[in-house]
Write an enzyme that holds these catalytic residues in place. Sequence first.
Site, PDB file in Angstrom:
ATOM      1  N   CYS A 122      11.702  47.218  11.785  1.00 59.55           N
ATOM      2  CA  CYS A 122      12.963  46.708  11.102  1.00 59.55           C
ATOM      3  C   CYS A 122      12.659  45.576  10.368  1.00 59.55           C
ATOM      4  O   CYS A 122      13.469  45.093  10.011  1.00 59.55           O
ATOM      5  CB  CYS A 122      13.673  46.450  12.585  1.00 59.55           C
ATOM      6  SG  CYS A 122      13.990  47.717  13.653  1.00 59.55           S
ATOM      7  N   HIS A 255      18.137  41.093  10.115  1.00 58.37           N
ATOM      8  CA  HIS A 255      18.375  42.370  10.602  1.00 58.37           C
ATOM      9  C   HIS A 255      19.175  42.838  11.605  1.00 58.37           C
ATOM     10  O   HIS A 255      19.588  42.048  12.456  1.00 58.37           O
ATOM     11  CB  HIS A 255      16.845  42.606  11.116  1.00 58.37           C
ATOM     12  CG  HIS A 255      17.028  44.005  12.070  1.00 58.37           C
ATOM     13  ND1 HIS A 255      17.375  45.193  11.385  1.00 58.37           N
ATOM     14  CD2 HIS A 255      16.381  44.426  13.207  1.00 58.37           C
ATOM     15  CE1 HIS A 255      17.162  46.184  12.356  1.00 58.37           C
ATOM     16  NE2 HIS A 255      16.750  45.587  13.369  1.00 58.37           N
ATOM     17  N   ASN A 285      22.152  50.058  14.095  1.00 56.08           N
ATOM     18  CA  ASN A 285      20.745  49.458  13.710  1.00 56.08           C
ATOM     19  C   ASN A 285      20.071  50.665  12.791  1.00 56.08           C
ATOM     20  O   ASN A 285      19.669  51.685  13.204  1.00 56.08           O
ATOM     21  CB  ASN A 285      19.980  49.100  14.976  1.00 56.08           C
ATOM     22  CG  ASN A 285      18.718  48.681  14.662  1.00 56.08           C
ATOM     23  OD1 ASN A 285      18.097  48.713  13.586  1.00 56.08           O
ATOM     24  ND2 ASN A 285      17.774  48.046  15.633  1.00 56.08           N
TER      25      ASN A 285
HETATM   26  N1  ACO Z   1      26.017  52.849  28.475  1.00 58.42           N
HETATM   27  C1  ACO Z   1      26.036  52.177  30.011  1.00 58.42           C
HETATM   28  N2  ACO Z   1      25.290  51.674  30.542  1.00 58.42           N
HETATM   29  C2  ACO Z   1      24.025  51.523  30.147  1.00 58.42           C
HETATM   30  C3  ACO Z   1      23.816  52.028  28.685  1.00 58.42           C
HETATM   31  C4  ACO Z   1      24.675  52.678  27.979  1.00 58.42           C
HETATM   32  N3  ACO Z   1      24.685  53.103  26.839  1.00 58.42           N
HETATM   33  N4  ACO Z   1      22.458  51.585  28.458  1.00 58.42           N
HETATM   34  C5  ACO Z   1      22.021  50.847  29.687  1.00 58.42           C
HETATM   35  N5  ACO Z   1      23.161  50.833  30.451  1.00 58.42           N
HETATM   36  C6  ACO Z   1      22.974  50.361  32.011  1.00 58.42           C
HETATM   37  C7  ACO Z   1      21.682  50.196  32.395  1.00 58.42           C
HETATM   38  O1  ACO Z   1      21.206  51.524  32.907  1.00 58.42           O
HETATM   39  C8  ACO Z   1      21.816  49.056  33.571  1.00 58.42           C
HETATM   40  O2  ACO Z   1      22.266  49.605  34.643  1.00 58.42           O
HETATM   41  P1  ACO Z   1      21.926  49.278  36.129  1.00 58.42           P
HETATM   42  O3  ACO Z   1      22.283  47.722  36.296  1.00 58.42           O
HETATM   43  O4  ACO Z   1      22.844  50.212  37.010  1.00 58.42           O
HETATM   44  O5  ACO Z   1      20.382  49.523  36.204  1.00 58.42           O
HETATM   45  C9  ACO Z   1      22.726  48.223  32.726  1.00 58.42           C
HETATM   46  O6  ACO Z   1      23.358  49.046  31.959  1.00 58.42           O
HETATM   47  C10 ACO Z   1      22.228  47.164  32.117  1.00 58.42           C
HETATM   48  O7  ACO Z   1      20.912  47.246  31.488  1.00 58.42           O
HETATM   49  P2  ACO Z   1      20.276  46.534  30.461  1.00 58.42           P
HETATM   50  O8  ACO Z   1      19.067  47.123  29.925  1.00 58.42           O
HETATM   51  O9  ACO Z   1      19.751  45.311  31.277  1.00 58.42           O
HETATM   52  O10 ACO Z   1      21.288  46.045  29.534  1.00 58.42           O
HETATM   53  P3  ACO Z   1      21.333  44.865  28.762  1.00 58.42           P
HETATM   54  O11 ACO Z   1      22.512  43.949  29.243  1.00 58.42           O
HETATM   55  O12 ACO Z   1      19.973  44.294  28.543  1.00 58.42           O
HETATM   56  O13 ACO Z   1      21.623  45.493  27.227  1.00 58.42           O
HETATM   57  C11 ACO Z   1      20.456  45.970  25.127  1.00 58.42           C
HETATM   58  C12 ACO Z   1      20.859  46.298  26.657  1.00 58.42           C
HETATM   59  C13 ACO Z   1      21.882  46.134  24.595  1.00 58.42           C
HETATM   60  C14 ACO Z   1      19.460  46.993  24.839  1.00 58.42           C
HETATM   61  C15 ACO Z   1      20.033  44.489  25.190  1.00 58.42           C
HETATM   62  O14 ACO Z   1      19.097  44.625  26.038  1.00 58.42           O
HETATM   63  C16 ACO Z   1      19.709  44.040  23.971  1.00 58.42           C
HETATM   64  O15 ACO Z   1      20.625  43.836  23.295  1.00 58.42           O
HETATM   65  N6  ACO Z   1      18.467  43.812  23.373  1.00 58.42           N
HETATM   66  C17 ACO Z   1      18.055  43.707  22.243  1.00 58.42           C
HETATM   67  C18 ACO Z   1      17.302  44.710  21.359  1.00 58.42           C
HETATM   68  C19 ACO Z   1      18.112  45.615  20.621  1.00 58.42           C
HETATM   69  O16 ACO Z   1      18.925  45.227  20.146  1.00 58.42           O
HETATM   70  N7  ACO Z   1      17.277  46.347  20.046  1.00 58.42           N
HETATM   71  C20 ACO Z   1      17.520  47.031  18.935  1.00 58.42           C
HETATM   72  C21 ACO Z   1      16.046  47.892  18.360  1.00 58.42           C
HETATM   73  S1  ACO Z   1      15.046  46.511  18.242  1.00 58.42           S
HETATM   74  C22 ACO Z   1      15.209  45.886  16.928  1.00 58.42           C
HETATM   75  O17 ACO Z   1      15.933  46.378  16.089  1.00 58.42           O
HETATM   76  C23 ACO Z   1      14.460  44.357  16.608  1.00 58.42           C
END
Ligand code: ACO
Length: 330
Positions: A122, A255, A285
């Site tokens: 990215c 990004h 993304n």
């Molecule tokens: N729909 C519904 N529920 C979901 C989904 C979904 N698509 N995905 C995960 N969940 C659930 C999980 O299973 C978990 O359930 P549980 O509590 O029963 O186990 C719950 O939601 C929380 O999961 P987390 O992974 O802890 O969710 P989080 O709040 O961290 O959000 C996310 C996930 C959006 C990916 C977050 O970590 C984030 O914003 N990370 C930044 C990374 C990013 O944006 N990466 C993009 C690519 S990297 C880059 O471009 C640099």
Amino acid sequence: MNRNPQYSVIAGSGSYLPPRVVSNDDLAAELATRDIQTSDAWIVERTGIRQRHIADRGVTTSDLAVEAARRALDDAGLQPQDIDLVIVATSTPDFVFPSTACLVQARLGIKGGAAFDVQAVCSGFVYALTTADSFMRAGRSRHALVIGAEVFSRILDWNDRGTCVLFGDGAGAVVLSAAEQPGILAAQLHADGSQTKILCAAGNVAYGEVVGDPFLRMDGQAVFKQAVTVLERSARAVCEEAGVTLDAVDLLIPHQANVRILNFLARKLDLPADKLVVTVDRHANTSAASVPLALDAVRREGRAKAGQLVLMQGVGGGFTWGSVLARLTA
Ligand code: ACO
């Protein structure tokens, strides 16, 4: 004629999104057929994403890149034969080799000069732009096509709701031209290879088969923490290098990973919301394509204008990150 240009300017931009739009509701309905639960509400609240563009089967990264490049050439008022350097930033190349840049060069009818891919996930576009700027400063190129293009939909595990809702396909391009005045004021690139595991697609082709895991895997919370930390540090450092204060920045184009990362970053940098460019809601993304797609969007909307100071930032797998500070001249 300008014989000794030392700098580079963004002379034009273009972008291309595959026509198929998949809304969060469409995606949730599709995943539900395989008993995987998600919802528009969850995706919007956690990421800000409302839809993504997905390339049809058979459409490749070079297909998207060529369209974006044609539009950038048109915007710059240049012909393919004016280009002496093609750099494509991608993690989803058409082939192991030749590079996607060589495919783009051939399809646009560009003869001669260098063509190669940059792989910084990215951060790829910011890496590619910095590389092209370095070519210009060294007098090795006069007009370069710098492209970020991806079909990330091909490396997603569509059974993993934690990652498959986050990404989309697309391409963005700029024409960078040598000039006597900058243009690109400062640029900084960084990597921390000890952090490979928090975001990777750890497979390859060997012995005639895919070896390892061909899908993208991510520790979302670790990526979130890393992203906000390094983007803030890098924004401050690149402004310091250019001798400008952060409040002189007119537009911040980070990004487009996640709207929560973008808002958090803008708050830490004390930048008002109207200086923050957000396209992740409509593009999702698109990895290396996200920054040039966003830049082209704001230029075409008239929100970015000649004379403005634009801070472009990449962050992603590797772990890699970087910033380019540019004064727009077109
Ligand atoms: N729909 C519904 N529920 C979901 C989904 C979904 N698509 N995905 C995960 N969940 C659930 C999980 O299973 C978990 O359930 P549980 O509590 O029963 O186990 C719950 O939601 C929380 O999961 P987390 O992974 O802890 O969710 P989080 O709040 O961290 O959000 C996310 C996930 C959006 C990916 C977050 O970590 C984030 O914003 N990370 C930044 C990374 C990013 O944006 N990466 C993009 C690519 S990297 C880059 O471009 C640099």
